[in-house]
Design an enzyme around this catalytic site. Structure first.
Site, PDB file in Angstrom:
ATOM      1  N   GLU A   1     -33.526 -15.254  14.056  1.00 43.76           N
ATOM      2  CA  GLU A   1     -34.506 -16.340  14.274  1.00 43.76           C
ATOM      3  C   GLU A   1     -35.506 -15.967  15.376  1.00 43.76           C
ATOM      4  O   GLU A   1     -35.977 -16.806  16.135  1.00 43.76           O
ATOM      5  CB  GLU A   1     -33.810 -17.686  14.497  1.00 43.76           C
ATOM      6  CG  GLU A   1     -32.947 -18.038  13.283  1.00 43.76           C
ATOM      7  CD  GLU A   1     -32.629 -19.498  13.081  1.00 43.76           C
ATOM      8  OE1 GLU A   1     -33.333 -20.343  13.639  1.00 43.76           O
ATOM      9  OE2 GLU A   1     -31.667 -19.777  12.353  1.00 43.76           O
TER      10      GLU A   1
ATOM     11  N   GLY B   1     -10.738  -8.054  32.027  1.00 43.24           N
ATOM     12  CA  GLY B   1     -10.410  -6.656  32.326  1.00 43.24           C
ATOM     13  C   GLY B   1     -10.034  -5.926  31.043  1.00 43.24           C
ATOM     14  O   GLY B   1     -10.649  -6.135  29.996  1.00 43.24           O
TER      15      GLY B   1
ATOM     16  N   PHE C   1     -32.744 -18.945   3.615  1.00 45.02           N
ATOM     17  CA  PHE C   1     -34.139 -18.794   4.040  1.00 45.02           C
ATOM     18  C   PHE C   1     -34.496 -17.318   3.916  1.00 45.02           C
ATOM     19  O   PHE C   1     -33.867 -16.478   4.575  1.00 45.02           O
ATOM     20  CB  PHE C   1     -34.225 -19.260   5.492  1.00 45.02           C
ATOM     21  CG  PHE C   1     -35.569 -19.218   6.148  1.00 45.02           C
ATOM     22  CD1 PHE C   1     -36.531 -20.178   5.847  1.00 45.02           C
ATOM     23  CD2 PHE C   1     -35.868 -18.266   7.115  1.00 45.02           C
ATOM     24  CE1 PHE C   1     -37.761 -20.188   6.506  1.00 45.02           C
ATOM     25  CE2 PHE C   1     -37.091 -18.262   7.776  1.00 45.02           C
ATOM     26  CZ  PHE C   1     -38.040 -19.233   7.466  1.00 45.02           C
TER      27      PHE C   1
ATOM     28  N   GLY D   1     -39.898  -7.386   9.742  1.00 48.63           N
ATOM     29  CA  GLY D   1     -38.892  -8.099  10.534  1.00 48.63           C
ATOM     30  C   GLY D   1     -39.593  -9.003  11.535  1.00 48.63           C
ATOM     31  O   GLY D   1     -40.004 -10.113  11.193  1.00 48.63           O
ATOM     32  N   SER D   2     -39.789  -8.480  12.752  1.00 48.40           N
ATOM     33  CA  SER D   2     -40.510  -9.260  13.760  1.00 48.40           C
ATOM     34  C   SER D   2     -41.937  -9.567  13.314  1.00 48.40           C
ATOM     35  O   SER D   2     -42.462 -10.646  13.563  1.00 48.40           O
ATOM     36  CB  SER D   2     -40.543  -8.499  15.089  1.00 48.40           C
ATOM     37  OG  SER D   2     -39.260  -8.499  15.673  1.00 48.40           O
TER      38      SER D   2
ATOM     39  N   THR E   1     -37.414 -12.326   6.045  1.00 47.37           N
ATOM     40  CA  THR E   1     -37.352 -10.925   6.464  1.00 47.37           C
ATOM     41  C   THR E   1     -37.317  -9.971   5.268  1.00 47.37           C
ATOM     42  O   THR E   1     -36.717 -10.266   4.243  1.00 47.37           O
ATOM     43  CB  THR E   1     -36.091 -10.723   7.330  1.00 47.37           C
ATOM     44  OG1 THR E   1     -36.201 -11.586   8.457  1.00 47.37           O
ATOM     45  CG2 THR E   1     -35.937  -9.291   7.803  1.00 47.37           C
TER      46      THR E   1
ATOM     47  N   THR F   1     -36.317 -12.188  17.798  1.00 42.47           N
ATOM     48  CA  THR F   1     -35.690 -11.466  18.913  1.00 42.47           C
ATOM     49  C   THR F   1     -36.168 -12.059  20.244  1.00 42.47           C
ATOM     50  O   THR F   1     -37.161 -12.786  20.308  1.00 42.47           O
ATOM     51  CB  THR F   1     -36.117  -9.980  18.890  1.00 42.47           C
ATOM     52  OG1 THR F   1     -37.546  -9.931  19.025  1.00 42.47           O
ATOM     53  CG2 THR F   1     -35.697  -9.287  17.610  1.00 42.47           C
ATOM     54  N   SER F   2     -35.482 -11.675  21.318  1.00 47.03           N
ATOM     55  CA  SER F   2     -35.915 -12.137  22.647  1.00 47.03           C
ATOM     56  C   SER F   2     -37.356 -11.703  22.920  1.00 47.03           C
ATOM     57  O   SER F   2     -38.135 -12.434  23.546  1.00 47.03           O
ATOM     58  CB  SER F   2     -34.986 -11.573  23.723  1.00 47.03           C
ATOM     59  OG  SER F   2     -33.708 -12.149  23.574  1.00 47.03           O
TER      60      SER F   2
ATOM     61  N   ILE G   1     -30.412 -11.662   4.539  1.00 45.44           N
ATOM     62  CA  ILE G   1     -30.560 -13.092   4.260  1.00 45.44           C
ATOM     63  C   ILE G   1     -29.196 -13.774   4.389  1.00 45.44           C
ATOM     64  O   ILE G   1     -28.282 -13.531   3.578  1.00 45.44           O
ATOM     65  CB  ILE G   1     -31.199 -13.319   2.866  1.00 45.44           C
ATOM     66  CG1 ILE G   1     -32.532 -12.547   2.764  1.00 45.44           C
ATOM     67  CG2 ILE G   1     -31.380 -14.822   2.602  1.00 45.44           C
ATOM     68  CD1 ILE G   1     -33.548 -12.831   3.865  1.00 45.44           C
TER      69      ILE G   1
HETATM   70  N1  COS Z   1     -45.832 -23.614  13.949  1.00 50.50           N
HETATM   71  C1  COS Z   1     -46.855 -23.808  13.067  1.00 50.50           C
HETATM   72  N2  COS Z   1     -47.779 -22.851  12.824  1.00 50.50           N
HETATM   73  C2  COS Z   1     -47.667 -21.691  13.490  1.00 50.50           C
HETATM   74  C3  COS Z   1     -46.642 -21.441  14.409  1.00 50.50           C
HETATM   75  C4  COS Z   1     -45.710 -22.466  14.639  1.00 50.50           C
HETATM   76  N3  COS Z   1     -44.702 -22.299  15.507  1.00 50.50           N
HETATM   77  N4  COS Z   1     -46.783 -20.192  14.908  1.00 50.50           N
HETATM   78  C5  COS Z   1     -47.858 -19.671  14.330  1.00 50.50           C
HETATM   79  N5  COS Z   1     -48.399 -20.576  13.461  1.00 50.50           N
HETATM   80  C6  COS Z   1     -49.607 -20.427  12.663  1.00 50.50           C
HETATM   81  C7  COS Z   1     -50.773 -20.041  13.565  1.00 50.50           C
HETATM   82  O1  COS Z   1     -51.406 -21.194  14.079  1.00 50.50           O
HETATM   83  C8  COS Z   1     -51.676 -19.280  12.636  1.00 50.50           C
HETATM   84  O2  COS Z   1     -52.442 -20.167  11.854  1.00 50.50           O
HETATM   85  P1  COS Z   1     -54.059 -20.219  12.007  1.00 50.50           P
HETATM   86  O3  COS Z   1     -54.514 -18.824  11.695  1.00 50.50           O
HETATM   87  O4  COS Z   1     -54.470 -21.238  11.018  1.00 50.50           O
HETATM   88  O5  COS Z   1     -54.288 -20.598  13.424  1.00 50.50           O
HETATM   89  C9  COS Z   1     -50.693 -18.590  11.689  1.00 50.50           C
HETATM   90  O6  COS Z   1     -49.460 -19.318  11.773  1.00 50.50           O
HETATM   91  C10 COS Z   1     -50.449 -17.149  12.074  1.00 50.50           C
HETATM   92  O7  COS Z   1     -49.983 -17.130  13.407  1.00 50.50           O
HETATM   93  P2  COS Z   1     -50.108 -15.847  14.341  1.00 50.50           P
HETATM   94  O8  COS Z   1     -51.520 -15.352  14.296  1.00 50.50           O
HETATM   95  O9  COS Z   1     -49.535 -16.190  15.658  1.00 50.50           O
HETATM   96  O10 COS Z   1     -49.188 -14.814  13.556  1.00 50.50           O
HETATM   97  P3  COS Z   1     -48.702 -13.351  13.931  1.00 50.50           P
HETATM   98  O11 COS Z   1     -48.662 -12.568  12.702  1.00 50.50           O
HETATM   99  O12 COS Z   1     -49.465 -12.826  15.099  1.00 50.50           O
HETATM  100  O13 COS Z   1     -47.139 -13.526  14.354  1.00 50.50           O
HETATM  101  C11 COS Z   1     -45.114 -14.198  15.435  1.00 50.50           C
HETATM  102  C12 COS Z   1     -46.582 -14.504  15.074  1.00 50.50           C
HETATM  103  C13 COS Z   1     -44.896 -12.839  16.064  1.00 50.50           C
HETATM  104  C14 COS Z   1     -44.783 -15.267  16.444  1.00 50.50           C
HETATM  105  C15 COS Z   1     -44.242 -14.346  14.167  1.00 50.50           C
HETATM  106  O14 COS Z   1     -44.498 -13.297  13.254  1.00 50.50           O
HETATM  107  C16 COS Z   1     -42.769 -14.441  14.421  1.00 50.50           C
HETATM  108  O15 COS Z   1     -42.267 -15.484  14.862  1.00 50.50           O
HETATM  109  N6  COS Z   1     -42.030 -13.342  14.132  1.00 50.50           N
HETATM  110  C17 COS Z   1     -40.593 -13.366  14.199  1.00 50.50           C
HETATM  111  C18 COS Z   1     -40.043 -13.753  12.879  1.00 50.50           C
HETATM  112  C19 COS Z   1     -38.642 -14.179  12.975  1.00 50.50           C
HETATM  113  O16 COS Z   1     -38.288 -15.025  13.788  1.00 50.50           O
HETATM  114  N7  COS Z   1     -37.822 -13.628  12.123  1.00 50.50           N
HETATM  115  C20 COS Z   1     -36.457 -13.958  12.121  1.00 50.50           C
HETATM  116  C21 COS Z   1     -35.966 -13.929  10.746  1.00 50.50           C
HETATM  117  S1  COS Z   1     -35.901 -15.447  10.019  1.00 50.50           S
HETATM  118  S2  COS Z   1     -34.033 -15.933  10.389  1.00 50.50           S
END
Ligand code: COS
Length: 386
Positions: A363, A339, A122, A130-131, A125, A365-366, A156
């Site tokens: 997947e 220990g 997948f 990242g986040s 990143t 961060t906290s 990856i």
């Molecule tokens: N399921 C389905 N759709 C989702 C969703 C989910 N869980 N979360 C968000 N979406 C959709 C939203 O509904 C939005 O769509 P609409 O504009 O049509 O409503 C779109 O995706 C964008 O969502 P959002 O505005 O919440 O995006 P942001 O850029 O603000 O970011 C976070 C959201 C921070 C939650 C996201 O970037 C994230 O999870 N980051 C961490 C990434 C990660 O886990 N990386 C690990 C590496 S992969 S192993």
């Protein structure tokens, strides 16, 4: 539909035996050699582990989420590197296809993913994304009946072994953020795609992460998953499920660490009695057990609700936040109970301590889980659902 209870129990017992008899004796070796032996990989294929979450119609076991989590809890009871071998095929590497693939895409790739003959990864990143996954800058520009991909993906998992990548790339460079992103299935042997050397990591030796570099990689338009601009939602839906799976793996590790700390505490004597008889040590064991039990209950509840068709975005993030943070505390307590021995490689506890640290990072961060939970709460409040 709930998975047949007897078949489920047989599968769980089979996985537990495999973990106990085959994986645990090899933990130190895998930690030192940074490689899971091929014999173990072959056994995992025979057990059907690569296809846990692939529908039966495409050669997998088609487990429901509850059963997948029960299996992941078992796999978590050994070094996480073993689970990682099949981890991307079970989770983030296959689920975009399972959830959003067309019938042709599924027919083409899922049987190989299910058997373990194709390793899938997948690729979300990037060095600068990242986040803030929605800010990714890998481009996919339409050119006739292909998209041309350029960019770099980072950290990856299983990239060095992968035959197939789910890649999130920006098809609309003029649309910033999540909306301009699309998802593609990209085959490893596509010209222009290269994979960097595995990174040296703090833990989880035997599991590998690498850069994936796209240099004018031409991907057939038919390899797009869902529609143009839908890639971010694809990625988030995959992660909702992945976060539950990782919670189960982390909680399996907590259960193993509790077993190790209790056994050790009952044997090790200080001040004239086993340290398990000292109340301060008992507190370390008891807090670990209470938190791990809570995590297990959260996992089961969220998994069942997902199986029932509920949206579990908030529950998956709540579970991952709690289960992985709890696992970090349990690992820390395990070192404390051991220990000085907890700091020495021979006992394996320090290796677990390092291995589980990533659960609070990958997947999401906290802190990302906290953001997701808070946003979902506010959405629910607006809809008067709290
Ligand atoms: N399921 C389905 N759709 C989702 C969703 C989910 N869980 N979360 C968000 N979406 C959709 C939203 O509904 C939005 O769509 P609409 O504009 O049509 O409503 C779109 O995706 C964008 O969502 P959002 O505005 O919440 O995006 P942001 O850029 O603000 O970011 C976070 C959201 C921070 C939650 C996201 O970037 C994230 O999870 N980051 C961490 C990434 C990660 O886990 N990386 C690990 C590496 S992969 S192993």
């Amino acid at each position: 539909m709930a998975f047949d209870a007897e078949i489920r129990q047989a599968l769980i017992e089979q996985v537990r035996r495999f973990v106990t008899e085959k994986c645990i004796p090899l933990e130190a070796q895998v930690g030192e050699t940074d490689e899971v032996p091929q014999t173990i990989v072959d056994e995992m294929k025979q057990l059907g582990l690569f296809g846990l979450a692939v529908p039966e119609a495409f050669g997998g076991l088609g487990l429901d989420m509850e059963t997948e989590c029960l299996v992941a809890l078992e796999l978590g009871r050994t070094s996480p590197a073993f689970r990682s071998v099949a981890g991307t095929n079970i989770g983030i590497g296959s689920q975009a296809l399972v959830l959003f693939g067309t019938d042709e895409q599924k027919q083409k790739y899922l049987p190989g993913i299910a058997s373990g003959d194709l390793i899938s990864s997948f690729a979300l990143t990037e060095p600068e994304a990242g986040s803030d996954a929605g800010s990714l800058s890998t481009k996919a520009i339409r050119d006739g009946d292909h998209y041309v991909l350029n960019g770099t993906k980072r950290y990856i998992t299983n990239a060095n072994k992968a035959d197939l990548f789910t890649v999130m790339a920006r098809t609309d460079p003029d649309t910033p953020g999540a909306k301009g992103v699309s998802a593609f299935v990209v085959e490893r042997n596509t010209p222009g795609l290269s994979v960097g050397a595995p990174e040296k990591k703090m833990g989880q030796q035997g599991a590998h992460v690498c850069d994936v570099i796209f240099d004018d990689v031409r991907v057939p338009a038919e390899n797009m998953l869902a529609g143009e601009g839908e890639g971010f939602k694809v990625a988030m839906s995959v992660l909702d499920k992945g976060r539950l799976h990782i919670s189960a793996v982390a909680t399996g590790a907590s259960e193993r660490l509790i077993k190790e700390m209790v056994n050790y505490a009952m044997e090790r004597e200080q001040f004239g009695k086993p340290i398990a008889q000292h109340q301060l040590v008992q507190a370390l064991m008891a807090d670990s057990q209470a938190e791990t039990y809570a995590a297990r209950c959260m996992i089961m509840d969220a998994a069942r609700r997902r199986d029932a068709g509920e949206n579990v975005t908030m529950l998956a993030s709540s579970t991952k936040l709690f289960a992985t943070e709890a696992c970090g505390r349990v690992a820390d307590r395990a070192v404390q109970v051991f220990g000085g021995a907890g700091y020495i490689s021979d006992y394996g506890i320090e290796r677990f301590y390092r291995d589980v640290r990533i659960f609070r990072l990958y997947e999401g961060t906290s802190q990302i889980q906290q953001i997701v939970i808070a946003r979902e709460l506010m959405k629910a409040a607006k809809a008067d659902l709290l």
